[in-house]
Design an enzyme around this catalytic site. Structure first.
Site, PDB file in Angstrom:
ATOM      1  N   HIS A  90       9.467   2.766   8.415  1.00 55.27           N
ATOM      2  CA  HIS A  90       9.343   1.858   9.550  1.00 55.27           C
ATOM      3  C   HIS A  90       8.156   2.299  10.402  1.00 55.27           C
ATOM      4  O   HIS A  90       8.008   3.497  10.674  1.00 55.27           O
ATOM      5  CB  HIS A  90      10.635   1.864  10.377  1.00 55.27           C
ATOM      6  CG  HIS A  90      10.566   0.935  11.537  1.00 55.27           C
ATOM      7  ND1 HIS A  90      10.717  -0.440  11.402  1.00 55.27           N
ATOM      8  CD2 HIS A  90      10.307   1.160  12.846  1.00 55.27           C
ATOM      9  CE1 HIS A  90      10.570  -1.007  12.588  1.00 55.27           C
ATOM     10  NE2 HIS A  90      10.321  -0.062  13.474  1.00 55.27           N
ATOM     11  N   SER A 111       0.821  -1.217   0.000  1.00 48.32           N
ATOM     12  CA  SER A 111       0.000   0.000   0.000  1.00 48.32           C
ATOM     13  C   SER A 111       0.853   1.265   0.000  1.00 48.32           C
ATOM     14  O   SER A 111       0.452   2.293  -0.562  1.00 48.32           O
ATOM     15  CB  SER A 111      -0.973   0.002   1.184  1.00 48.32           C
ATOM     16  OG  SER A 111      -0.292   0.150   2.408  1.00 48.32           O
ATOM     17  N   ASN A 112       2.027   1.232   0.601  1.00 47.81           N
ATOM     18  CA  ASN A 112       2.917   2.410   0.534  1.00 47.81           C
ATOM     19  C   ASN A 112       3.422   2.618  -0.882  1.00 47.81           C
ATOM     20  O   ASN A 112       3.523   3.756  -1.354  1.00 47.81           O
ATOM     21  CB  ASN A 112       4.077   2.256   1.514  1.00 47.81           C
ATOM     22  CG  ASN A 112       3.682   2.669   2.915  1.00 47.81           C
ATOM     23  OD1 ASN A 112       3.505   3.850   3.195  1.00 47.81           O
ATOM     24  ND2 ASN A 112       3.517   1.692   3.791  1.00 47.81           N
ATOM     25  N   LEU A 116      18.855  -6.679   5.181  1.00 49.86           N
ATOM     26  CA  LEU A 116      19.785  -6.573   4.057  1.00 49.86           C
ATOM     27  C   LEU A 116      21.231  -6.597   4.551  1.00 49.86           C
ATOM     28  O   LEU A 116      21.544  -6.079   5.630  1.00 49.86           O
ATOM     29  CB  LEU A 116      19.497  -5.278   3.291  1.00 49.86           C
ATOM     30  CG  LEU A 116      18.100  -5.247   2.650  1.00 49.86           C
ATOM     31  CD1 LEU A 116      17.694  -3.825   2.286  1.00 49.86           C
ATOM     32  CD2 LEU A 116      18.056  -6.160   1.426  1.00 49.86           C
TER      33      LEU A 116
END
Ligand code: GAR
Length: 215
Positions: A106, A13-14, A90
């Site tokens: 975040h 959604s972002n 990562l």
């Protein structure tokens, strides 16, 4: 044109908010997921955006996955790589490869509640405000220079889902705004490692959010 690659793991959604913001001078050239069933891929395809799947389960370790992921990203020659609900830790070489052009969102007011399950932890801690943070990604998890934060109150009776929904609405305003600043060349890292957004007005407003009794 600023070429943007967005990495997702799920709903996306972002990513959708960034695409729908129609940021002038920005082109979302690819959406890449580590999961083939990520719902956000459907939206991206519908919008005619290139999609790729780099399935982390196909790789022996994080280093091998990150090498393949970077190779896929680099085929799109991005100016900006946007982590939008990308739920993989990562490796340092990956992060360093994109340093200065790698953003993450975040769901907490960092440095509080880094890691997972932020909304439940915020409620359990009894904090009065919670929110989301967009930061530049550096090798330490959730610890890179903060570009901007959005704040929401924690309300009586909130459960993690209700609080998550309130934060997510703000994420959808915050992330496109930060991407816009980046595209406009206004995000700069100062000599102490902090982020300055050139030309953004200052606010000295104080927020006070007590837990009030309904009765
Ligand atoms: C968002 O709330 C984002 O802040 C969070 O995952 C959700 C993804 O939603 N990210 C993290 O927890 C990263 N550690 P979306 O896929 O609908 O954008």
């Amino acid at each position: 044109m600023t070429r943007i690659v967005v990495l997702i793991s799920g709903r996306g959604s972002n990513m959708q908010a960034i695409v729908d913001a129609g940021i002038a001078g920005a082109d979302v050239v690819a959406v890449i997921s580590n999961r083939g069933d990520a719902a956000g891929l459907v939206f991206a395809r519908e919008r005619g955006i290139d999609t790729r799947i780099v399935d982390h389960k196909q790789f022996a370790d994080r280093a091998a996955f990150d090498t393949a992921l970077a190779a896929t990203i680099d085929t799109f020659s991005p100016d900006l790589v946007v982590l939008a609900g990308f739920m993989r830790v990562l490796t340092d070489p990956f992060v360093l490869r994109y340093q200065g052009r790698l953003l993450n969102i975040h769901p907490s007011l960092l440095p509080a509640f880094s890691g997972l399950d932020t909304h439940r932890r915020a409620i359990e801690a009894g904090v009065r405000v919670h929110g989301a943070t967009v930061h530049l990604v550096t090798p330490r998890l959730d610890a890179g220079p903060i570009v901007a934060q959005a704040v929401v109150p924690v309300l009586p009776g909130d459960d993690p889902a209700a609080l998550a929904a309130r934060v997510l609405r703000e994420e959808h305003r915050l992330y496109p705004q930060v991407v816009r600043w980046f595209v406009e060349g206004r995000v700069a890292v100062d000599e102490r490692g902090g982020v300055r957004v050139r030309g953004e007005g200052r606010s000295e407003q104080t927020m006070c959010v007590p837990q009030v009794d309904a009765g």
